[in-house]
Write an enzyme that holds these catalytic residues in place. Structure first.
Site, PDB file in Angstrom:
ATOM      1  N   ASN A  74       0.885  -1.168   0.000  1.00  0.00           N
ATOM      2  CA  ASN A  74       0.000   0.000   0.000  1.00  0.00           C
ATOM      3  C   ASN A  74       0.919   1.213   0.000  1.00  0.00           C
ATOM      4  O   ASN A  74       1.494   1.548   1.023  1.00  0.00           O
ATOM      5  CB  ASN A  74      -0.899  -0.041   1.251  1.00  0.00           C
ATOM      6  CG  ASN A  74      -1.710   1.235   1.403  1.00  0.00           C
ATOM      7  OD1 ASN A  74      -1.833   2.031   0.471  1.00  0.00           O
ATOM      8  ND2 ASN A  74      -2.267   1.438   2.592  1.00  0.00           N
TER       9      ASN A  74
ATOM     10  N   GLU B 242      -6.087  -4.534  10.120  1.00  0.00           N
ATOM     11  CA  GLU B 242      -5.020  -3.588  10.429  1.00  0.00           C
ATOM     12  C   GLU B 242      -5.331  -2.821  11.713  1.00  0.00           C
ATOM     13  O   GLU B 242      -6.087  -1.835  11.681  1.00  0.00           O
ATOM     14  CB  GLU B 242      -4.866  -2.579   9.281  1.00  0.00           C
ATOM     15  CG  GLU B 242      -4.512  -3.203   7.962  1.00  0.00           C
ATOM     16  CD  GLU B 242      -3.843  -2.210   7.024  1.00  0.00           C
ATOM     17  OE1 GLU B 242      -2.747  -2.502   6.552  1.00  0.00           O
ATOM     18  OE2 GLU B 242      -4.409  -1.121   6.804  1.00  0.00           O
TER      19      GLU B 242
ATOM     20  N   SER C  20       2.809  -2.199  10.208  1.00  0.00           N
ATOM     21  CA  SER C  20       4.249  -2.316  10.461  1.00  0.00           C
ATOM     22  C   SER C  20       4.824  -3.694  10.140  1.00  0.00           C
ATOM     23  O   SER C  20       5.763  -4.146  10.802  1.00  0.00           O
ATOM     24  CB  SER C  20       4.572  -1.926  11.918  1.00  0.00           C
ATOM     25  OG  SER C  20       4.195  -0.584  12.166  1.00  0.00           O
TER      26      SER C  20
ATOM     27  N   GLY D 113       2.136   2.216  10.725  1.00  0.00           N
ATOM     28  CA  GLY D 113       3.150   3.259  10.603  1.00  0.00           C
ATOM     29  C   GLY D 113       3.823   3.622  11.917  1.00  0.00           C
ATOM     30  O   GLY D 113       4.514   4.636  12.013  1.00  0.00           O
TER      31      GLY D 113
ATOM     32  N   GLU E  64      -6.941   5.195   7.298  1.00  0.00           N
ATOM     33  CA  GLU E  64      -6.604   6.601   7.008  1.00  0.00           C
ATOM     34  C   GLU E  64      -7.742   7.275   6.241  1.00  0.00           C
ATOM     35  O   GLU E  64      -8.025   8.450   6.450  1.00  0.00           O
ATOM     36  CB  GLU E  64      -5.280   6.671   6.227  1.00  0.00           C
ATOM     37  CG  GLU E  64      -4.097   6.373   7.138  1.00  0.00           C
ATOM     38  CD  GLU E  64      -2.912   5.714   6.451  1.00  0.00           C
ATOM     39  OE1 GLU E  64      -2.826   5.727   5.212  1.00  0.00           O
ATOM     40  OE2 GLU E  64      -2.055   5.164   7.186  1.00  0.00           O
TER      41      GLU E  64
ATOM     42  N   LYS F 271       0.249   4.279  -0.332  1.00  0.00           N
ATOM     43  CA  LYS F 271      -0.321   5.516   0.246  1.00  0.00           C
ATOM     44  C   LYS F 271      -0.003   6.710  -0.663  1.00  0.00           C
ATOM     45  O   LYS F 271       0.082   6.536  -1.873  1.00  0.00           O
ATOM     46  CB  LYS F 271       0.194   5.702   1.673  1.00  0.00           C
ATOM     47  CG  LYS F 271       0.009   4.440   2.506  1.00  0.00           C
ATOM     48  CD  LYS F 271       0.175   4.647   3.973  1.00  0.00           C
ATOM     49  CE  LYS F 271      -0.050   3.316   4.680  1.00  0.00           C
ATOM     50  NZ  LYS F 271      -0.083   3.440   6.129  1.00  0.00           N
TER      51      LYS F 271
ATOM     52  N   HIS G  79      -9.605   1.860   4.123  1.00  0.00           N
ATOM     53  CA  HIS G  79      -8.379   1.953   4.930  1.00  0.00           C
ATOM     54  C   HIS G  79      -8.632   2.909   6.097  1.00  0.00           C
ATOM     55  O   HIS G  79      -9.359   3.895   5.953  1.00  0.00           O
ATOM     56  CB  HIS G  79      -7.209   2.443   4.072  1.00  0.00           C
ATOM     57  CG  HIS G  79      -5.900   2.336   4.772  1.00  0.00           C
ATOM     58  ND1 HIS G  79      -5.484   3.266   5.706  1.00  0.00           N
ATOM     59  CD2 HIS G  79      -4.926   1.398   4.710  1.00  0.00           C
ATOM     60  CE1 HIS G  79      -4.301   2.883   6.175  1.00  0.00           C
ATOM     61  NE2 HIS G  79      -3.948   1.753   5.594  1.00  0.00           N
TER      62      HIS G  79
HETATM   63  P1  PGA Z   1       2.528   0.219   7.585  1.00  0.00           P
HETATM   64  O1  PGA Z   1       1.126   0.505   6.858  1.00  0.00           O
HETATM   65  O2  PGA Z   1       3.025  -1.092   7.066  1.00  0.00           O
HETATM   66  O3  PGA Z   1       3.406   1.378   7.169  1.00  0.00           O
HETATM   67  O4  PGA Z   1       2.262   0.185   9.041  1.00  0.00           O
HETATM   68  C1  PGA Z   1       0.209  -0.528   6.660  1.00  0.00           C
HETATM   69  C2  PGA Z   1      -1.061   0.011   6.053  1.00  0.00           C
HETATM   70  O5  PGA Z   1      -1.517   1.102   6.470  1.00  0.00           O
HETATM   71  O6  PGA Z   1      -1.644  -0.611   5.159  1.00  0.00           O
END
Ligand code: PGA
Length: 249
Positions: free
Chosen positions: A10, A167, A213, A173, A97, A12, A95
């Site tokens: 992903n 998630e 992560s 993150g 976010e 982003k 997601h």
């Molecule tokens: P990350 O993001 O691996 O940077 O924690 C995962 C995601 O938001 O899909």
């Protein structure tokens, strides 16, 4: 039949189109693994150049969002048809976010799910609890609700082809991966929820990823769990490390 693992990046809001092409060139030889579906979910503007750059490789391309209308006066939005025509096979929906910064709800995610299936795009539907929800002990209640609303009116045949990404928001993150036990427990709970909504065959077919992560160190244990069928990877999908994650064994 054993479920095929699916490991998706992903990106982003990272990578300009020219940076995207370079990254695909770098990762192409590193992400070869026939046992795994490898998907790059990229910003809409990168889809066409990434599809082009990934030609002849095992990389499949996905989008990070999509609108649920076919066309019309929805300034700034992207339709399912546009994604299909550009060569996207997957779409990340809901997601955290998008839920947090763009007021996405499980209801709008559900509308997008139905549209994605209608157009033959495989949804990767995200769900996950906040730290407060985990501390309050309502993780599974919250996730069951996200899954139940997200899958409203989705048929069993469609659900079998879907991907769910668990998630935990507190792990995204932050460098804090959920423990293998925590991740497996929730993914098993999601599979049980799918069995309740549909049946055992659907629950056995649907693929459930862990995200938050994920890195080359944590991937092998996570992906060895009975109910974890791969990962949705943010930060580490922009680096050569992604090749190690795809070849986690
Ligand atoms: P990350 O993001 O691996 O940077 O924690 C995962 C995601 O938001 O899909």
């Amino acid at each position: 039949m054993a479920r095929k693992k699916i490991i998706a990046g992903n990106w982003k809001m990272n990578m300009t189109p020219s940076e995207a092409v370079k990254l695909v060139e770098t990762l192409k030889p590193l992400v070869v693994n026939d046992e795994v579906d490898v998907v790059f979910c990229v910003p809409a503007i990168d889809i066409i150049p990434v599809v082009e750059a990934a030609k002849g490789s095992n990389i499949q391309v996905g989008a990070e969002n999509m609108y649920f209308e076919e066309k019309g006066a929805y300034t700034g939005e992207i339709s399912p048809n546009m994604l299909v025509d550009a060569g996207a096979k997957y779409v990340v929906l809901g997601h955290s976010e998008r839920r947090e910064y763009f007021a996405e709800t499980s209801e709008s995610v559900n509308k997008k799910m139905l549209k994605a299936f209608e157009h033959g795009i495989t949804p990767i539907m995200c769900c996950g609890e906040s730290l407060t929800q985990r501390e309050q002990g309502i993780t599974m209640d919250w996730i069951r609700q996200q899954v139940k609303v997200g899958f409203l009116n989705v048929t069993a045949e469609q659900a079998k082809t879907a991907v769910i990404a668990y998630e935990p928001i507190w792990a995204i993150g932050t460098g804090k991966t959920a423990t293998t036990e925590q991740a497996q427990e929730v993914c098993a709970g999601i599979r049980a929820c799918i069995a309740e909504i549909y049946d055992d065959a659907t629950a056995a077919a649907i693929r459930i990823q862990y995200g938050g992560s994920v890195n080359a160190k944590t991937a092998p244990d996570l992906f060895a769990q009975a109910d974890i069928d791969g990962g949705l990877v943010g930060g580490a999908s922009l680096k050569e490390e992604f090749g190690k994650i795809v070849n986690y064994k």
